[in-house]
Design a protein around this motif. Structure first.
Motif, short mmCIF file in Angstrom:
data_model
loop_
_atom_site.label_atom_id
_atom_site.label_comp_id
_atom_site.label_asym_id
_atom_site.label_seq_id
_atom_site.Cartn_x
_atom_site.Cartn_y
_atom_site.Cartn_z
N UNK A 193 0.86 -1.19 0.00
CA UNK A 193 0.00 0.00 0.00
C UNK A 193 0.89 1.23 0.00
N UNK A 194 0.32 2.39 -0.23
CA UNK A 194 1.09 3.63 -0.30
C UNK A 194 1.73 4.00 1.03
N UNK A 210 -0.13 4.95 4.88
CA UNK A 210 -1.49 4.47 4.69
C UNK A 210 -1.97 3.60 5.86
N UNK A 211 -1.11 3.42 6.87
CA UNK A 211 -1.54 2.64 8.04
C UNK A 211 -1.22 1.15 7.93
N UNK A 216 -5.33 0.61 2.30
CA UNK A 216 -5.70 1.92 1.77
C UNK A 216 -6.28 2.73 2.94
N UNK A 217 -5.48 3.63 3.47
CA UNK A 217 -5.89 4.46 4.61
C UNK A 217 -6.57 3.63 5.70
N UNK A 267 -7.86 0.67 5.56
CA UNK A 267 -8.77 -0.39 5.11
C UNK A 267 -7.98 -1.41 4.30
#
Lengths: 144, 196
Positions: free
Chosen positions: A6-7, A10-11, A133-134, A136
């Protein structure tokens, strides 16, 4: 093996911590080196964090082809460790750095290429892959 | 279960169609409640090209047969909150511009970066929350910019960290969140209201 990507920011780390308690963390961000072997590990669950930085580091010492072979070799060794006992598991976290404009500098292009290829190796050999994603998660691969 | 606020979060790449989708969502909400449409513009009209783009966007929004009230607000959006009521639907486009406005407005105090970081985060998040509390719905547009190497530049790292953390916070509290790919909205989160 479970690959989590993930980016940036983003957690990913928080998600892994929520889902896997009691793991030994080997993190680039804590100054840890990429281990060639896990044979001496006392923990049965290992989290690798910062793969995208280890790929960069390896390019300081070798060519992109050598680095790719080296990383594959490491991966073989880790999987051998994981497969040796049923209760062993690995979680590997790598930030997605592949979606920008092609960088002007060769070193930056090599870094991106090497990281993308290694992620393909990781995803292919993982039982499970999640994109965060953030906060999720989206499970994009789930083996039996 | 965490409490959700009346926020719809929409993100996507450049020219992904996220803004048009956000406008459609806002119009739909306003029609459902028989409410009014508001637009918070965060862009700075720093040159003639920017002024022209802002003007064209405004005309496009009003051409669609719906009337929008535009608020130009580069920083400190929380000061707008009390202007709104439960019949208002607010479109805010976009978070990335607002974050750079907030960061660069205080560039002079950049020495106090660590303090500043928390403050900027709070200022933006509180602003969004307050507007969501006063209004019926906030439709928030942002950009997907965190999937490439972050240059080893302190300001850029701070910007990326703040944007990522704001997105995480917003998604956690939003009723719904979408990622728009080539004009196609992918629903990433939908809070289902229980009971009734």
């Amino acid at each position: 093996m479970h690959f989590v990507t993930g980016g940036a920011f983003n957690g990913k780390k928080a998600w892994v911590k929520d889902n896997y308690a009691c793991a030994k963390w080997i993190s680039f961000y804590d100054g840890d080196k990429l281990p060639k072997t896990l044979e001496n590990s006392s923990s049965q669950r290992i989290v690798f964090e910062g793969v995208e930085r280890w790929t960069k580091e390896s390019l300081e010492k070798m060519t992109i082809d050598e680095a790719r072979a080296h990383l594959r070799n490491c991966l073989d060794q880790w999987l051998e460790w994981e497969n040796a006992k049923a209760n062993r598991s690995m979680i590997i976290i790598g930030a997605d750095i592949m979606k920008g404009i092609v960088p002007m500098q060769k070193e930056e292009r090599d870094w991106r290429d090497l990281t993308g290829w290694f992620y393909q190796d990781l995803a292919r050999r993982s039982k499970r892959v999640d994109v965060i994603w953030y906060g999720i998660n989206q499970t994009i691969k789930m083996g039996e | 279960m965490e409490t959700t606020t009346s926020i719809t979060f929409i993100t996507g790449g450049v020219r992904s169609g996220k803004s048009s989708f956000a406008e459609r969502i806002a119009i739909q909400k306003a029609e459902e409640i028989g409410g009014s449409l508001h637009y918070i513009a965060t862009g700075r009209a720093t040159d003639s090209e920017m002024r022209l783009r802002i003007k064209r966007h405004q005309e496009d929004r009003n051409k669609s047969g719906h009337s929008w009230k535009t608020w130009e607000k580069e920083t400190n959006i929380s000061t707008l909150a009390t202007e709104f009521n439960k019949k208002d639907v607010i479109l805010l486009d976009c978070l990335t511009t607002m974050l750079s406005n907030e960061l660069f407005a205080h560039e002079a105090d950049w020495v106090e970066q660590r303090l500043e970081k928390k403050e900027v985060f709070q200022r933006i998040w509180q602003g969004i929350k307050e507007i969501a509390d006063y209004s019926n719905q906030v439709v928030l547009v942002s950009n997907e910019v965190l999937n490439e190497p972050i240059l080893p530049n302190e300001l850029l790292v701070t910007y990326s960290e703040l944007l990522g953390k704001l997105h995480q916070k917003i998604v956690r509290y939003a009723e719904s969140a979408y990622l728009v790919e080539a004009g196609v909205p992918l629903l990433m989160k939908m809070h289902v209201q229980k009971g009734g």
